[in-house]
Design a protein around this motif. Structure first.
Motif, mmCIF file in Angstrom:
data_model
loop_
_atom_site.group_PDB
_atom_site.id
_atom_site.type_symbol
_atom_site.label_atom_id
_atom_site.label_comp_id
_atom_site.label_asym_id
_atom_site.label_seq_id
_atom_site.Cartn_x
_atom_site.Cartn_y
_atom_site.Cartn_z
ATOM 1 N N ASP A 88 0.865 -1.179 0.000
ATOM 2 C CA ASP A 88 0.000 0.000 0.000
ATOM 3 C C ASP A 88 0.904 1.232 0.000
ATOM 4 O O ASP A 88 2.026 1.206 0.517
ATOM 5 C CB ASP A 88 -0.990 -0.001 1.152
ATOM 6 C CG ASP A 88 -0.363 -0.210 2.515
ATOM 7 O OD1 ASP A 88 0.826 -0.558 2.593
ATOM 8 O OD2 ASP A 88 -1.075 -0.036 3.521
ATOM 9 N N THR A 117 1.255 5.781 -0.062
ATOM 10 C CA THR A 117 0.690 7.089 0.245
ATOM 11 C C THR A 117 1.321 8.144 -0.652
ATOM 12 O O THR A 117 2.501 8.056 -1.020
ATOM 13 C CB THR A 117 0.916 7.464 1.715
ATOM 14 O OG1 THR A 117 2.294 7.256 2.058
ATOM 15 C CG2 THR A 117 0.035 6.652 2.628
ATOM 16 N N GLU A 172 -3.252 10.958 0.093
ATOM 17 C CA GLU A 172 -4.005 9.853 -0.496
ATOM 18 C C GLU A 172 -3.351 8.537 -0.101
ATOM 19 O O GLU A 172 -2.132 8.381 -0.206
ATOM 20 C CB GLU A 172 -4.036 9.985 -2.021
ATOM 21 C CG GLU A 172 -4.783 11.204 -2.522
ATOM 22 C CD GLU A 172 -4.771 11.303 -4.037
ATOM 23 O OE1 GLU A 172 -3.753 10.909 -4.643
ATOM 24 O OE2 GLU A 172 -5.761 11.756 -4.616
ATOM 25 N N TRP A 173 -4.177 7.584 0.339
ATOM 26 C CA TRP A 173 -3.707 6.253 0.745
ATOM 27 C C TRP A 173 -4.299 5.247 -0.238
ATOM 28 O O TRP A 173 -5.506 5.024 -0.279
ATOM 29 C CB TRP A 173 -4.175 5.970 2.164
ATOM 30 C CG TRP A 173 -3.607 4.738 2.791
ATOM 31 C CD1 TRP A 173 -2.616 3.934 2.319
ATOM 32 C CD2 TRP A 173 -4.008 4.176 4.051
ATOM 33 N NE1 TRP A 173 -2.357 2.901 3.189
ATOM 34 C CE2 TRP A 173 -3.197 3.033 4.262
ATOM 35 C CE3 TRP A 173 -4.953 4.523 5.002
ATOM 36 C CZ2 TRP A 173 -3.331 2.239 5.391
ATOM 37 C CZ3 TRP A 173 -5.086 3.733 6.132
ATOM 38 C CH2 TRP A 173 -4.287 2.608 6.328
ATOM 39 N N LYS A 174 -3.433 4.649 -1.047
ATOM 40 C CA LYS A 174 -3.856 3.762 -2.125
ATOM 41 C C LYS A 174 -3.645 2.291 -1.744
ATOM 42 O O LYS A 174 -2.595 1.917 -1.219
ATOM 43 C CB LYS A 174 -3.073 4.069 -3.411
ATOM 44 C CG LYS A 174 -3.270 5.484 -3.940
ATOM 45 C CD LYS A 174 -4.677 5.704 -4.455
ATOM 46 C CE LYS A 174 -4.814 7.039 -5.148
ATOM 47 N NZ LYS A 174 -6.190 7.269 -5.663
ATOM 48 N N ASN A 175 -4.661 1.455 -2.051
ATOM 49 C CA ASN A 175 -4.571 0.002 -1.856
ATOM 50 C C ASN A 175 -4.224 -0.368 -0.415
ATOM 51 O O ASN A 175 -3.383 -1.237 -0.168
ATOM 52 C CB ASN A 175 -3.542 -0.616 -2.811
ATOM 53 C CG ASN A 175 -3.955 -0.494 -4.260
ATOM 54 O OD1 ASN A 175 -5.108 -0.700 -4.609
ATOM 55 N ND2 ASN A 175 -3.006 -0.129 -5.112
ATOM 56 N N ASP A 231 -9.052 2.501 -1.019
ATOM 57 C CA ASP A 231 -8.343 3.779 -0.947
ATOM 58 C C ASP A 231 -8.978 4.648 0.137
ATOM 59 O O ASP A 231 -10.151 4.487 0.501
ATOM 60 C CB ASP A 231 -8.410 4.538 -2.279
ATOM 61 C CG ASP A 231 -7.815 3.753 -3.438
ATOM 62 O OD1 ASP A 231 -6.993 2.841 -3.178
ATOM 63 O OD2 ASP A 231 -8.171 4.044 -4.592
ATOM 64 N N ARG A 259 -8.531 8.981 1.856
ATOM 65 C CA ARG A 259 -7.866 10.268 1.785
ATOM 66 C C ARG A 259 -7.978 10.968 3.132
ATOM 67 O O ARG A 259 -8.929 10.770 3.897
ATOM 68 C CB ARG A 259 -8.441 11.133 0.675
ATOM 69 C CG ARG A 259 -9.895 11.523 0.857
ATOM 70 C CD ARG A 259 -10.038 12.956 1.408
ATOM 71 N NE ARG A 259 -11.442 13.324 1.557
ATOM 72 C CZ ARG A 259 -11.991 13.545 2.741
ATOM 73 N NH1 ARG A 259 -11.303 13.386 3.845
ATOM 74 N NH2 ARG A 259 -13.269 13.910 2.821
#
Length: 763
Positions: free
Chosen positions: A556, A558, A584-587, A605, A607
């Motif tokens: 994951d 950011t 933003e924090w993805k996966n 995801d 935010r």
């Protein structure tokens, strides 16, 4: 440590069958006069700076905290010692944007809300003199047990907020906590000793002892330093069922030795070794009803089995600095060996139902009444790291840093379900009812660098890149007296033949790149505005062999955008800083369920946006005022995993919208050799969710907001300090963390009002 309990259930495949699955820069709580005016830079002698500045190494080069293009707080070890701050949890109330999930064991830091409430891997990195500490692998629950170092051993602590992946690598997707050890003094001998005694309302008497001695062996060339500490905190929670008073006592102790060798001006060698034990006999937990009142009474927890933690840390770091004229060459080598034992009661919940009520019907061993189980975990973790880098010197418009990094970690986690009597003893002839052993390895190779170009004395930009290759392997071994019945449970539930006794090797590898870009403009000698973009990540890895899950889960990541202002004013009597961010924090990684089995999944995801601000002011000589304020708004924006983790629109847990602190200090001379000192501080946090609101595995509990107050009064001189203190002045029952999976709300509570005295002797 609530996350660890979920981990021990989920990752060991002891899980539900389908039927059960239905600073700011200057803003610190210490006023400005207590900030460092001189401290050791990363690879050179101590450097003096303007009053109120701190020299930090956030970017792996020594610079004033005022010049760092990013949100950072720094605390001197001397000030932490003086205020009795001995853990990361103590810093949370003084650092905007930092919370502490004070669950089981030592707990875990949370920066800018980046957590799911059940984090198995570190989201906030921890380094000691630049060497990463703790597991990178998600299989060793590194996110659940953070390292505390005693302040008597510290030069300073830096808290970097936002992703730090380009400079510091894996597991810094939310930020970094950097410890800098105190070095031996090459010029003169010195010593310090501090003793404390305190009493807690409704509890017992606590005491602490710590001391350090530094001796130059060869003046200006060779010196050694030895230190040790011992903390014994009395408990304050009673157990009427077992007739144990003050059951949640704990004891921490440790020693450290270090050597500094400077044979020539160009060369410095520093070696340090740390040994530390942490024994927490019972967690600071009380069961609360849905209406937020304690089930068994104030500060009472009536259960036969209670969680406990034992942690042993052995850490060694060696650092070599060599001046090549055009650049400084730095080598940082470390080795760590960590043992952590966790014992968790399973008196209620799905695990208890399966082993007590269901498995005996399938040929399993009967658990005798009253059916008490514990889930006991041993983590044995070893890690070697090596970093070599070059940092440019000189005054030209271009400055740069380039380096390489290698780590190898090897670990084994042994989880067992054990039957126990009401006294806590193991029931003979049964245990372990189920034993799960998970050996893992992780290897990383990385290269990194950044370049800064100064268009003028006032304006410059920086770009950075890090590329790393991470390889992991694990396997799962299962056995125990109820293993055959456990496999039969899957057969009769229509879930296949159940987990094998040996899954065989599970492997995964991934190459990850992280980026950094900053711009800063000095609008005055003491003022700067900056913009920053940075990314961070947490390693993925091979998953458990669960049908419907990807065999390898991805890292994951950011992506963080910041704008900030830092300035001093009124001739240095005041300072102010503010940073606004969008992250933003993805996966993001989470536990998930598929077909009645649990594993890891990239769940979706999220935010977060907000700001962190702080100010200090010295209106008259002797008086200092400071304050911090943080705002954070989080939301899950996408869900991709199986149901039960969260829903779009849920907020991230352990993340109050508003938090902050206020502090004041006044000093006045008393006779010629003494100063009278009075200090007061307050910290507050708004309401927080313990889990995403839609979580099934962890039903959400809304932790109410709180405000806590501390007061100090004493005398200080060149050789003796006397400090009288009151912590939690209003005796507030602040609720700090919640664990809800077992069907009850197990709440970590604040220590009640504590009054004490500490005396420090300095030579």
């Amino acid at each position: 440590m609530r996350n660890l309990r979920n981990f021990t259930v989920a990752t060991s495949v002891i899980v539900l069958c389908q039927s059960l699955a239905a600073s700011p820069v200057f803003a610190q709580a210490q006023p400005a006069p207590t900030q460092a005016t001189e401290t050791r830079p990363e690879s050179s002698e101590a450097v003096s700076s303007d009053a109120g500045d701190i020299i930090v190494t956030a970017n792996k080069r020594a610079e004033s905290i005022l010049n760092v293009a990013g949100a950072i707080n720094a605390f001197r070890g001397d000030d932490l010692l003086k205020n009795g701050n001995t853990s990361l949890a103590d810093l949370a109330g003084q650092t905007p944007g930092l919370q502490f999930n004070a669950g089981y064991g030592t707990g875990s830091p949370v920066i800018r809300g980046i957590n799911t409430g059940a984090d198995f891997g570190q989201s906030v990195g921890i380094t000691v003199d630049g060497a990463p500490v703790g597991p990178s692998s998600s299989f060793q629950t590194g996110g659940a047990s953070s390292l505390d170092l005693d302040p008597i051993d510290l030069e300073r602590v830096e808290i970097l907020k936002g992703p730090q992946g380009t400079v510091y690598g894996a597991n810094t997707l939310a930020g970094l906590i950097s410890y800098s050890l105190r070095e031996p003094d090459l010029q003169k001998p010195n010593a310090i000793a501090r003793m404390g005694l305190s009493g807690t309302e409704g509890g017992g008497t606590s005491h602490s002892e710590r001391a350090a001695l530094s001796i130059p062996i060869i003046e200006d060339q060779l010196a050694v330093r030895l230190s040790g500490f011992h903390d014994r905190r009395a408990g304050f929670i009673d157990n009427g069922l077992t007739n144990v008073a003050d059951q949640n006592r704990w004891r921490n102790y440790g020693v450290q030795g270090s050597v500094l060798f400077k044979p020539v001006d160009r060369l410095r060698l520093f070696i340090a070794g740390i040994y530390q034990r942490q024994n927490q006999y019972v967690q600071d937990q009380v069961v609360y009803a849905a209406n937020r009142t304690p089930r068994d009474g104030d500060l009472v927890n009536n259960d036969y089995l209670v969680p406990n933690t034992n942690r042993k840390t052995r850490f060694a770091v060696g650092k070599i600095d060599y001046d090549l004229d055009f650049a400084n060459l730095t080598s940082v080598t470390s080795y760590q060996h960590l043992n952590v034992n966790y014992a968790f009661p399973q008196e209620t919940g799905a695990l208890n139902t399966i082993f007590v009520n269901i498995l005996p019907l399938l040929g399993g061993v009967t658990i005798p009444a009253p059916g008490l189980l514990s889930n006991d975990t041993l983590n044995d973790f070893r890690k070697f790291t090596q970093e070599v880098r070059l940092t440019s010197t000189g005054s030209g418009p271009v400055s740069w840093l380039v380096g390489g990094y290698y780590t190898h970690e090897r670990s084994e986690q042994r989880q067992s379900v054990n039957a126990r009597t009401t006294s806590g003893a193991l029931v003979p002839g049964i245990n372990p009812a189920l034993l799960v052993t998970i050996p893992t390895t992780l290897t990383e190779y990385s290269g990194f660098g950044n370049v800064t170009y100064a268009f003028s004395d006032a304006f410059d930009i920086t770009g950075g890149l890090r590329i790393g290759r991470i390889e992991q392997a694990n396997r799962t071994l299962l056995s125990g007296s109820n293993f055959a019945a456990y496999k039969m449970l899957f057969v009769v539930s229509g879930l296949g033949s159940g987990p094998p006794a040996d899954t065989g090797p599970q492997k995964g590898a991934k190459t990850v790149a992280t980026y950094l870009a900053t711009a800063r403009y000095h609008f005055s000698r003491d003022g700067m505005i900056f913009a920053r973009f940075a990314t961070g990540f947490r390693p993925g890895g091979p998953n458990f062999p669960v049908p419907g899950f990807d065999p390898v889960y991805n890292p994951d990541q950011t992506y963080n955008y910041e704008l900030g202002l830092k300035t001093k004013f009124w001739g240095g009597r005041g300072s102010f800083d503010v940073t606004g961010y969008y992250l933003e924090w993805k996966n993001f990684l989470a536990f998930a369920s598929a077909g009645g089995l649990n594993g890891f999944a990239n769940a979706g995801d999220a935010r977060v946006y907000g700001f962190e601000a702080g100010a200090t002011l010295r209106p008259v000589d002797g008086l200092s005022l400071s304050g911090t304020l943080a705002f954070s708004d989080s939301k899950i924006t996408r869900i991709t995993s199986p149901a039960g983790i969260a829903k779009v629109g849920d907020t991230l847990p352990n993340n109050p919208r508003w938090s902050g602190s206020l502090s004041t200090e006044y000093r006045a001379p008393v006779e010629s050799r003494w100063q009278a000192v009075v200090r007061g501080s307050a910290r507050f946090a708004g309401a927080r969710n313990s889990s995403p609101q839609s979580s099934v595995a962890f039903p959400n509990y809304v932790l109410p907001g709180y405000a806590l107050f501390d007061a100090h009064a004493g005398l200080e001189s060149a050789h003796v300090d006397i400090d009288l203190f009151v912590r939690n002045l209003t005796d507030k029952r602040a609720q700090l963390a919640a664990y809800t999976q077992l069907g009850v709300n197990q709440i970590t509570v604040q220590q009640p009002r504590t009054i004490g005295v500490a005396v420090t002797f300095k030579y």
